[in-house]
Design an enzyme around this catalytic site. Structure first.
Site, mmCIF file in Angstrom:
data_model
loop_
_atom_site.group_PDB
_atom_site.id
_atom_site.type_symbol
_atom_site.label_atom_id
_atom_site.label_comp_id
_atom_site.label_asym_id
_atom_site.label_seq_id
_atom_site.Cartn_x
_atom_site.Cartn_y
_atom_site.Cartn_z
ATOM 1 N N ASN A 145 73.820 24.019 -34.035
ATOM 2 C CA ASN A 145 73.384 23.937 -35.437
ATOM 3 C C ASN A 145 74.292 23.054 -36.294
ATOM 4 O OD1 ASN A 145 75.411 25.858 -35.166
ATOM 5 N ND2 ASN A 145 74.560 27.250 -36.690
ATOM 6 N N GLU A 242 83.077 33.121 -32.462
ATOM 7 C CA GLU A 242 82.298 33.100 -33.713
ATOM 8 C C GLU A 242 80.843 33.223 -33.291
ATOM 9 O OE1 GLU A 242 79.859 32.394 -36.210
ATOM 10 O OE2 GLU A 242 80.442 30.284 -36.247
ATOM 11 N N CYS A 276 74.354 30.928 -38.588
ATOM 12 C CA CYS A 276 74.725 32.266 -38.132
ATOM 13 C C CYS A 276 75.092 33.202 -39.272
ATOM 14 C CB CYS A 276 75.877 32.169 -37.133
ATOM 15 S SG CYS A 276 77.262 31.182 -37.730
ATOM 16 N N GLU A 456 88.185 30.557 -38.027
ATOM 17 C CA GLU A 456 88.181 29.108 -38.109
ATOM 18 C C GLU A 456 88.419 28.741 -39.566
ATOM 19 O OE1 GLU A 456 86.270 27.098 -34.853
ATOM 20 O OE2 GLU A 456 84.494 28.313 -35.272
#
Length: 482
Positions: A145, A242, A276, A456
């Site tokens: 994505n 993640e 997400c 992150e």
């Protein structure tokens, strides 16, 4: 008219069976998945580069990383066009992604010279100190994505700390990570410091199992994340995950309604809903539900869907035909379970005949939703907003937290005490107050529960790409019991 730009040639480690990348419904390029020999070559090459890179000062690493950021800024539009073909998102969003990427590299370039340890004074003039040292060869496994942006998010802190990285993009979006590798090379990193290997699950498994890999950072689905964690555990490798989300967005009746509506649209329809952390469970206090739905539906209906290369387009194509069918299947099931489609939720065919085979879906708003519906419980990863009424703060918090995910959350209210109280009680790695889906590179991002662990972005990520060594220095005689 929208111009089409040819993609650059891709340098990849070669192996056997070609992977086809489609846009829209056409072969974009053929990529070669890497086998054991190519993965081993990439990791050994990265290790050789790490031995050189890790000996540079933080300032020397920063200088090269700043040059990489400069090149990305200079080539922003070229990379963005390639990302559109790579992923299907709108050119407007792709340009933002490229900006986020160079900002991330620039941010960690600024941190590289500041990495330091601690001095601890001990009795008798003795002392200890700590050293923050790199891990070695890190593996990054990206999602489809945000292909270029994720490659930057993973590589920038890794390189700032003195590591090398072998990066495997999703086989659905293999192109732009190679462009990032070429840019790092042009900026002056040692050969092999940022290697790109192509392939699917088998290639990912080879990376996770390789004995010379010190860490794996994975972005993707929960089932694949579990497998990555299991494989990495065999070598006691550090892991950052993640993973997915089914995030709640809570809108109280005292909100600034215009901002809440904008926030809900941003929380559901960026990148065709393939995000997400999207706030796909929109809880609206019952008193304002009619006004909210009326305005959200009105604005959703006029979202421009079509050619992602056109600047006027606000929603491009989904990543693949199987994924499009999966999203449409969720909507069909939602209707069967009693949800009401207020708009969208169908395959969209643009007027341009060149795009007739594209995987477009009109953005969808679902009303009459319940917490036990599949569309409310499971991650759809498409442009589908599920709207649910609520009455009280305690009630909505219990419902919002009733999920195995915990990536993000949001609240819209004018009551500052309530805003912070709700943020404290939402079980998620990020909580947006009076906004949604804003992600400055200075701010850590990651999940709770089955949405993963590690972070992150932000300063804290340095801890996930480095290790601490303690050195104890005796200045006197050794005291011994023997």
């Amino acid at each position: 008219m929208c111009s089409q730009t040819a993609l650059p040639s891709c340098n990849v480690f070669n192996a056997c069976t070609p992977l086809s990348v489609l846009f829209p419904g056409r072969v974009l390029c053929d990529m070669i998945p890497c086998g054991e020999e190519e993965v081993d070559e990439a990791i050994k090459s990265a290790h050789s580069a790490y031995l050189k890179w890790s000996k540079l000062s933080g300032m020397e690493r920063a200088r090269i990383m700043l040059e990489a950021a400069r090149i990305i800024r200079e080539r922003r539009d070229e990379i963005a066009r390639a990302e559109v073909a790579n992923n299907g998102k709108s050119i407007t969003e792709a340009q933002v992604d490229i900006d986020v990427a160079w900002q991330c590299i620039e941010y960690y370039a600024g941190i590289a010279p500041t990495l330091s340890g601690q001095h601890i004074q001990l009795p008798g003039g003795s002392f200890a100190y700590t050293r923050r040292e790199p891990l070695g060869v890190c593996v990054g496994i990206g999602a489809w994505n945000y292909p270029f942006q994720i490659a930057a998010w993973k590589s920038a802190p890794a390189l700032a700390c003195g590591n090398a990285m072998v990066f495997k993009p999703s086989p659905m979006t293999p192109v732009t990570a190679v462009m990032l590798a070429e840019i790092y090379k042009e900026a002056g990193v040692p050969d092999g410091l940022f290697n790109v290997v192509q392939g699917g699950a088998e290639t990912g498994g080879l990376l996770c199992h390789h004995p010379m890999v010190a860490k794996v950072s994975f972005t993707g689905s929960v089932p694949t994340g579990k497998k990555v964690m299991e494989m990495a555990a065999k070598g006691v490798k550090q892991v950052t995950l993640e993973l997915g989300g089914k995030s709640p967005l809570i809108i109280f009746k005292d909100c600034e309604l215009e901002n809440a509506i904008k926030g809900a649209l941003m929380a559901n329809f960026l990148t065709q809903g393939e995000v997400c952390c999207n706030g796909t469970r929109v809880f609206v206090q019952r008193e304002i539900m009619p006004q909210f739905l009326e305005e959200v539906v009105k604005r959703t209906k006029v979202i421009s869907v079509g050619d992602p290369m056109c600047e006027e387009t606000r929603m491009g194509a989904l990543i693949s035909k199987p994924h499009m069918e999966k999203v449409l299947g969720f909507i069909k099931q939602a209707k069967e379970q009693g949800a009401k489609v207020l708009c969208g939720g169908e395959r969209f065919v643009p007027s341009d005949p060149k795009l007739k085979d594209g995987y477009f879906v009109s953005p969808c708003v679902l009303d009459n939703c319940r917490d036990d519906m599949t569309c409310v419980k499971e991650e759809i990863f498409g442009p589908v907003m599920s709207v649910l009424p609520f009455d009280t703060e305690d009630e909505v918090l219990q419902r919002a937290n009733n999920t195995t995910f915990g990536l993000a959350s949001g609240v819209f209210t004018r009551d500052i005490a309530r805003a912070h109280r709700v943020a404290e009680n939402l079980q998620a790695g990020t909580c947006y107050i009076n906004n949604y889906n804003v992600g400055p590179v200075e701010v850590p991002f990651g999940g709770y529960k089955m949405s993963g662990f590690g972070r992150e972005n932000g300063q804290v990520t340095i801890e996930y790409y480095s290790q601490l060594k303690t050195v104890v220095v005796e200045m006197g005689d050794v005291e011994s019991f023997f």
